[in-house]
Design a protein around this motif. Structure first.
Motif, PDB file in Angstrom:
ATOM      1  N   LYS A 190       1.825   7.358  -6.325  1.00 37.06           N
ATOM      2  CA  LYS A 190       0.727   8.281  -6.614  1.00 37.06           C
ATOM      3  C   LYS A 190       1.065   9.688  -6.131  1.00 37.06           C
ATOM      4  CE  LYS A 190      -3.423   6.702  -5.451  1.00 37.06           C
ATOM      5  NZ  LYS A 190      -4.496   5.892  -4.833  1.00 37.06           N
ATOM      6  N   LEU A 191       1.599   9.793  -4.940  1.00 39.15           N
ATOM      7  CA  LEU A 191       1.955  11.098  -4.389  1.00 39.15           C
ATOM      8  C   LEU A 191       3.048  11.763  -5.212  1.00 39.15           C
ATOM      9  CD1 LEU A 191       1.520  13.217  -2.237  1.00 39.15           C
ATOM     10  CD2 LEU A 191       3.113  11.959  -0.770  1.00 39.15           C
TER      11      LEU A 191
ATOM     12  N   THR B  78       2.318   1.898  -3.479  1.00 41.37           N
ATOM     13  CA  THR B  78       1.307   2.492  -4.364  1.00 41.37           C
ATOM     14  C   THR B  78       1.101   3.957  -4.034  1.00 41.37           C
ATOM     15  OG1 THR B  78       0.202   0.362  -4.632  1.00 41.37           O
ATOM     16  CG2 THR B  78      -1.105   2.334  -5.099  1.00 41.37           C
ATOM     17  N   GLU B  79       0.957   4.270  -2.767  1.00 38.09           N
ATOM     18  CA  GLU B  79       0.702   5.652  -2.355  1.00 38.09           C
ATOM     19  C   GLU B  79       1.896   6.558  -2.646  1.00 38.09           C
ATOM     20  OE1 GLU B  79      -2.221   6.984  -1.354  1.00 38.09           O
ATOM     21  OE2 GLU B  79      -3.014   5.000  -1.793  1.00 38.09           O
ATOM     22  N   LEU B  80       3.103   6.058  -2.463  1.00 38.98           N
ATOM     23  CA  LEU B  80       4.287   6.871  -2.764  1.00 38.98           C
ATOM     24  C   LEU B  80       4.346   7.233  -4.239  1.00 38.98           C
ATOM     25  CD1 LEU B  80       6.915   5.100  -0.511  1.00 38.98           C
ATOM     26  CD2 LEU B  80       6.304   7.525  -0.408  1.00 38.98           C
TER      27      LEU B  80
ATOM     28  N   ALA C 278      -8.421  12.236  -1.205  1.00 37.56           N
ATOM     29  CA  ALA C 278      -7.510  11.116  -0.976  1.00 37.56           C
ATOM     30  C   ALA C 278      -8.099  10.104  -0.010  1.00 37.56           C
ATOM     31  CB  ALA C 278      -6.183  11.638  -0.449  1.00 37.56           C
ATOM     32  N   LYS C 279      -7.953   8.863  -0.383  1.00 40.58           N
ATOM     33  CA  LYS C 279      -8.314   7.758   0.496  1.00 40.58           C
ATOM     34  C   LYS C 279      -7.078   6.887   0.629  1.00 40.58           C
ATOM     35  CE  LYS C 279     -13.078   7.694  -0.950  1.00 40.58           C
ATOM     36  NZ  LYS C 279     -13.994   7.186  -1.929  1.00 40.58           N
ATOM     37  N   THR C 280      -6.515   6.906   1.790  1.00 41.37           N
ATOM     38  CA  THR C 280      -5.305   6.131   2.027  1.00 41.37           C
ATOM     39  C   THR C 280      -5.595   5.015   3.003  1.00 41.37           C
ATOM     40  OG1 THR C 280      -4.574   7.588   3.798  1.00 41.37           O
ATOM     41  CG2 THR C 280      -3.825   8.135   1.576  1.00 41.37           C
ATOM     42  N   CYS C 281      -4.582   4.246   3.292  1.00 38.45           N
ATOM     43  CA  CYS C 281      -4.751   3.114   4.193  1.00 38.45           C
ATOM     44  C   CYS C 281      -5.179   3.588   5.550  1.00 38.45           C
ATOM     45  CB  CYS C 281      -3.486   2.293   4.276  1.00 38.45           C
ATOM     46  SG  CYS C 281      -2.039   3.188   4.851  1.00 38.45           S
TER      47      CYS C 281
ATOM     48  N   TYR D 255      -7.190   9.829  -6.979  1.00 35.00           N
ATOM     49  CA  TYR D 255      -7.873   9.681  -5.692  1.00 35.00           C
ATOM     50  C   TYR D 255      -9.394   9.777  -5.772  1.00 35.00           C
ATOM     51  CZ  TYR D 255      -3.298  10.085  -3.530  1.00 35.00           C
ATOM     52  OH  TYR D 255      -2.006   9.874  -3.164  1.00 35.00           O
TER      53      TYR D 255
ATOM     54  N   ILE E 200       0.848  -1.200   0.000  1.00 35.43           N
ATOM     55  CA  ILE E 200       0.000   0.000   0.000  1.00 35.43           C
ATOM     56  C   ILE E 200       0.881   1.246   0.000  1.00 35.43           C
ATOM     57  CG2 ILE E 200      -1.629   1.358   1.380  1.00 35.43           C
ATOM     58  CD1 ILE E 200      -2.828  -1.368   2.297  1.00 35.43           C
ATOM     59  N   MET E 201       1.923   1.241   0.824  1.00 39.28           N
ATOM     60  CA  MET E 201       2.828   2.396   0.868  1.00 39.28           C
ATOM     61  C   MET E 201       3.479   2.629  -0.488  1.00 39.28           C
ATOM     62  SD  MET E 201       4.712   2.283   4.592  1.00 39.28           S
ATOM     63  CE  MET E 201       5.566   0.746   4.305  1.00 39.28           C
TER      64      MET E 201
END
Length: 99
Positions: free
Chosen positions: A62-63, A58-60, A96-99, A91, A55-56
């Protein structure tokens, strides 16, 4: 102007994501002193930890992508609407929807 609002430091997020990918890929490989010093090995994280690492990652990515688009927008290389389009594509319309 071609960006530079963050002094191109947003690309470091990609480096962190790549390191995490390496850790996930090698997670199950135990350290063995008899192997050459440059042999990759993992940390034997639990499956739950590996899932959060993914998850991290993917989020990194995307960010990093969204920060680059913001950088372009505030530097005049694109528009604020282009930034919002990218944010919505990453998002969704509600934020934003994060873990």
């Amino acid at each position: 102007m071609s960006g530079g609002h963050f002094d191109y430091r947003e690309s470091y997020l990609g480096y962190i994501a790549e390191q995490l990918e390496h850790d996930v890929e090698n997670n199950g490989i135990e350290y063995d002193i008899s192997n050459p010093a440059d042999t990759s090995y993992g940390f034997q994280h639990t499956p739950e930890t590996v899932n959060f690492m993914k998850i991290m990652i993917t989020e990194l990515y995307k960010l990093k992508e969204l920060l680059r688009e913001y950088d372009y927008a505030v530097s005049g290389d694109s528009s604020k609407e282009d930034f919002l389009d990218k944010a919505r594509s990453l998002y969704g319309n509600t934020g934003a929807k994060t873990c």
